[in-house]
Structures are given as C-alpha cells and as structure tokens.
Design an enzyme around this catalytic site. Structure first.
Site, short mmCIF file in Angstrom:
data_model
loop_
_atom_site.label_atom_id
_atom_site.label_comp_id
_atom_site.label_asym_id
_atom_site.label_seq_id
_atom_site.Cartn_x
_atom_site.Cartn_y
_atom_site.Cartn_z
N HIS A 5 0.85 -1.19 0.00
CA HIS A 5 0.00 0.00 0.00
C HIS A 5 0.89 1.24 0.00
O HIS A 5 2.13 1.13 -0.12
CB HIS A 5 -0.94 -0.02 1.21
N HIS A 56 4.06 1.19 2.11
CA HIS A 56 5.19 0.47 1.51
C HIS A 56 5.79 1.29 0.36
O HIS A 56 7.02 1.32 0.18
CB HIS A 56 4.74 -0.89 0.96
N GLN A 113 7.57 3.84 10.58
CA GLN A 113 7.44 4.27 11.98
C GLN A 113 6.18 3.69 12.63
O GLN A 113 6.09 3.61 13.86
CB GLN A 113 7.44 5.80 12.02
#
Ligand code: PAF
Length: 282
Positions: free
Chosen positions: A35, A38, A150
């Site tokens: 998605h 990525h 993160q």
C-alpha cells in the site's frame, strides 16, 4: 525488475551488484499486500540506494496460533506491478521452505526484554519471528540500508537493538507513518474493516492528536495523557484496547512524563482486526 525466489539467488544478485556496480544496496522487507506506506519505503530506498530489493514474504513465524496468518491479505500480481512501477530492481518472493528449510523456524534470533514489550506482550513470540526473518533477509541480501515504517515503532526498536547487538553492517532507516486523508494510519489489515469499523478505527489517530495537542498545551504527565486517550476509545462500543502507553522510543519501557523523543503508542482491536498507531512526542 527481476523476481527472485531463493536465498541463493538474492545473495548472488547482491554480491554481483556490489562487485559490478559498487552499488549501495537498499532492502525493503514486506509481507506484501503493498500500500502507500510500503510505496513510501520503496521510494525512500530508491532515493538513497543505487540498487533496491523489496522482499515479499508472509512470515509464519511472527504469527501466533490464533492470529490471522491464513487470512493475511495476499495480492502478488498487484504487488509485482507496484514494485516494478516504483523502480525497484528486485522482488524477492521466497517460499516458506526457502526461508525455513524444515518448513518452520528452528533457529531463532531473540531480543529479550524489548521483544516482550508493547506488541510483544499481547503477541508472545511475535518479535522473535520478526527478528529471525529480518536477520535471515539481512544475511542473504547484505543491504547497506533497510527501510521500515514508523507505524511499527516497537518493531523498529527491536530491529535496531538486534542490529547493534549482532554488529550487523546495515543502517535501519525509518520512514514516517503514511495516513489516509481522514487520519487513519495505512495498514494492510485495513481491508478487513467494514465501513462502520473503519469509522471507529479513526479513534486511534484521534486519540494521538488529542495527546499531541495536550502536550503542546504543556501537559507532561503520562497518566493524564493515557487517561485522555482511553476516554476517546471508551465511547466506541466495538473497540477493545490492547495497550495505550507512553514509552521510551528505544527501550520501550514506560516513562512517567514526556521526555523528548518519547513514544505515545496505541494498539486496539476494532472487531477482530488489531490496529496500531503512534506518535513521537517532540
Ligand atoms: O513489518 C512487516 O511487514 C514485517 O514485520 C516484516 C518486517 C516484513 C518482517 O516479516
């Protein structure tokens, strides 16, 4: 873009890239169902490294017996198209036996302490599975840099510690959380949410925004910030909190007050779907 299936092929590609092109090699480890989050990692790798490999492996060792391994979203064709479009050189898509020669992990990499905190508390063995597969990927691809999101802050802390403890020559690069326009952190598991669950899932980012604004207004006490976040979840009937915590970013141990770089992290089940989100408080 080449599709590689075995650890041997990945190792040959990496060594050839280095010797022929003197390249810096970037690795983006993923479990597929790619998605926008990525995509941001692949773009960052493309910008920082001369050769980029994306791995796609739904790692059974990081799922507990009652977790969603079998129904984890898989979209190989679409993933290949996206990886190619983003300009990666290699997509590494091994079989389970290719990664775990006996069909399952028997030699593990464990990061005691850290691996049992946050997600590691409610998902025992999860970070052992993550550290094991990422170590295997690092050994095979020998990347200079590896890119992680993160959103998986606890995973990042575990992998940073693993890299430091094993003295691996790889830099862990952490990219910001990517959000949908309404604030929901993008995750492969969002596809499991019904429209009403998706609306309720927004309470995670709402809780984080509230905490951020309280901190901006001068609040520093962990107990007050945690209670404020919990209040937001309390009004959502189908949300079950897993954890709401203020922790040190690198040890994942609870802190009593906001210190620079403290991590405010939440995990909650929306229906059956477990979602995580976090913010680093500056
Ligand atoms: O973050 C993920 O998608 C996975 O935990 C990882 C790092 C690819 C290991 O399987």
């Amino acid at each position: 873009m080449q599709i590689l299936r075995t650890v041997g092929e990945l190792r040959c590609w990496s060594r050839a890239s280095r010797s022929r092109h003197g390249s810096t090699i970037g690795l983006v480890p993923t479990m597929g169902a790619l998605h926008a989050g990525h995509a941001s990692l692949i773009r960052a790798a493309r910008a920082a490294c001369s050769r980029v490999a994306v791995s796609l492996f739904v790692n059974p060792a990081q799922f507990g017996p009652n977790e969603d391994f079998s129904r984890y979203p898989r979209s190989f064709e679409a993933d290949c198209a996206l990886v190619e479009q983003l300009g990666a050189d290699v997509l590494f898509a091994p079989s389970v036996e290719g990664i775990y020669p006996n069909g399952q992990a028997s030699t593990f990499v464990e990061v005691p302490g850290l691996g049992d905190r946050l997600d590691g508390t409610s998902r025992p063995g999860h970070f052992r599975g993550v550290a094991t597969v990422v170590a295997k990927l690092f050994i095979a691809a020998e990347p200079d840099r590896a890119f992680f999101g993160q959103k998986d802050a606890a995973q990042v802390a575990v992998l940073r510690r693993m890299v430091a403890d094993l003295r691996l020559a790889v830099e862990i690069v952490v990219c910001p959380i990517v959000r949908d326009r309404d604030g929901l952190a993008i995750s492969s598991r969002n596809v499991f949410l019904s429209p009403s669950q998706r609306a309720q899932a927004l309470s995670l980012s709402r809780a984080l925004r509230r905490v951020e604004s309280m901190v901006a207004g001068g609040e520093r006490r962990a107990s007050i910030l945690i209670a404020a976040a919990q209040e937001i979840f309390a009004v959502e009937p189908n949300i079950r909190i897993d954890y709401v915590a203020l922790v040190d970013l690198s040890t994942l141990l609870p802190v009593e007050t906001v210190v620079p770089g403290a991590l405010f992290a939440v995990a909650a089940y929306v229906g059956e779907t477990r979602l995580i989100d976090n913010v680093i408080l500056r």
